[in-house]
Design a protein around this motif. Structure first.
Motif, mmCIF file in Angstrom:
data_model
loop_
_atom_site.group_PDB
_atom_site.id
_atom_site.type_symbol
_atom_site.label_atom_id
_atom_site.label_comp_id
_atom_site.label_asym_id
_atom_site.label_seq_id
_atom_site.Cartn_x
_atom_site.Cartn_y
_atom_site.Cartn_z
ATOM 1 N N MET A 105 0.828 -1.210 0.000
ATOM 2 C CA MET A 105 0.000 0.000 0.000
ATOM 3 C C MET A 105 0.859 1.256 0.000
ATOM 4 O O MET A 105 0.546 2.236 -0.684
ATOM 5 C CB MET A 105 -0.942 0.003 1.210
ATOM 6 N N THR A 106 1.956 1.228 0.753
ATOM 7 C CA THR A 106 2.857 2.382 0.777
ATOM 8 C C THR A 106 3.481 2.606 -0.587
ATOM 9 O O THR A 106 3.575 3.740 -1.063
ATOM 10 C CB THR A 106 3.956 2.172 1.837
ATOM 11 N N GLY A 107 3.918 1.539 -1.239
ATOM 12 C CA GLY A 107 4.493 1.657 -2.578
ATOM 13 C C GLY A 107 3.494 2.172 -3.590
ATOM 14 O O GLY A 107 3.825 3.007 -4.443
ATOM 15 N N LEU A 108 2.244 1.706 -3.506
ATOM 16 C CA LEU A 108 1.222 2.180 -4.430
ATOM 17 C C LEU A 108 0.921 3.662 -4.227
ATOM 18 O O LEU A 108 0.729 4.407 -5.187
ATOM 19 C CB LEU A 108 -0.052 1.347 -4.281
ATOM 20 N N ARG A 109 0.883 4.095 -2.972
ATOM 21 C CA ARG A 109 0.640 5.518 -2.708
ATOM 22 C C ARG A 109 1.805 6.377 -3.166
ATOM 23 O O ARG A 109 1.612 7.471 -3.702
ATOM 24 C CB ARG A 109 0.380 5.752 -1.230
ATOM 25 N N ALA A 110 3.038 5.876 -2.977
ATOM 26 C CA ALA A 110 4.207 6.630 -3.427
ATOM 27 C C ALA A 110 4.218 6.734 -4.957
ATOM 28 O O ALA A 110 4.540 7.793 -5.521
ATOM 29 C CB ALA A 110 5.494 5.966 -2.937
ATOM 30 N N LYS A 111 3.845 5.652 -5.628
ATOM 31 C CA LYS A 111 3.795 5.660 -7.085
ATOM 32 C C LYS A 111 2.724 6.643 -7.573
ATOM 33 O O LYS A 111 2.932 7.367 -8.533
ATOM 34 C CB LYS A 111 3.488 4.253 -7.607
ATOM 35 N N LYS A 112 1.615 6.684 -6.872
ATOM 36 C CA LYS A 112 0.531 7.607 -7.241
ATOM 37 C C LYS A 112 0.969 9.053 -7.021
ATOM 38 O O LYS A 112 0.625 9.942 -7.812
ATOM 39 C CB LYS A 112 -0.699 7.285 -6.389
ATOM 40 N N MET A 113 1.727 9.312 -5.939
ATOM 41 C CA MET A 113 2.196 10.679 -5.664
ATOM 42 C C MET A 113 3.206 11.137 -6.702
ATOM 43 O O MET A 113 3.245 12.326 -7.067
ATOM 44 C CB MET A 113 2.821 10.750 -4.269
ATOM 45 N N LEU A 114 4.038 10.231 -7.183
ATOM 46 C CA LEU A 114 5.065 10.599 -8.151
ATOM 47 C C LEU A 114 4.518 10.732 -9.567
ATOM 48 O O LEU A 114 5.169 11.316 -10.425
ATOM 49 C CB LEU A 114 6.201 9.578 -8.132
ATOM 50 N N GLY A 115 3.344 10.214 -9.776
ATOM 51 C CA GLY A 115 2.729 10.397 -11.091
ATOM 52 C C GLY A 115 2.827 9.169 -11.851
ATOM 53 O O GLY A 115 2.686 8.732 -12.853
#
Length: 71
Positions: free
Chosen positions: A61-71
């Protein structure tokens, strides 16, 4: 050095009145859980697997949120 628990030392926080009871309850629960694990060793397998599943889900979940934040 005699420290009175009611007043404490100057500048030091007081000990909460429920702390000894809380520690005794947590200790008794931990000891009981240890006895359950001694008599049911298969339960330890599921607990360890559950911990790894939980850690993996949090990392995913943390990786998915980080990927979403980076675009």
């Amino acid at each position: 050095m005699d420290i009175k628990l009611n007043r404490g030392m100057p500048g030091m926080p007081q000990i909460p009145t429920q702390l000894p009871t809380l520690l005794m309850v947590l200790g008794a629960v931990s000891a009981g859980f240890g006895l359950v694990l001694i008599f049911n060793p298969w339960l330890l397998i599921y607990l360890v697997a559950g911990v790894f599943l939980l850690i993996g889900a949090v990392l995913l979940m943390t990786g998915l949120r980080a990927k979403k934040m980076l675009g």
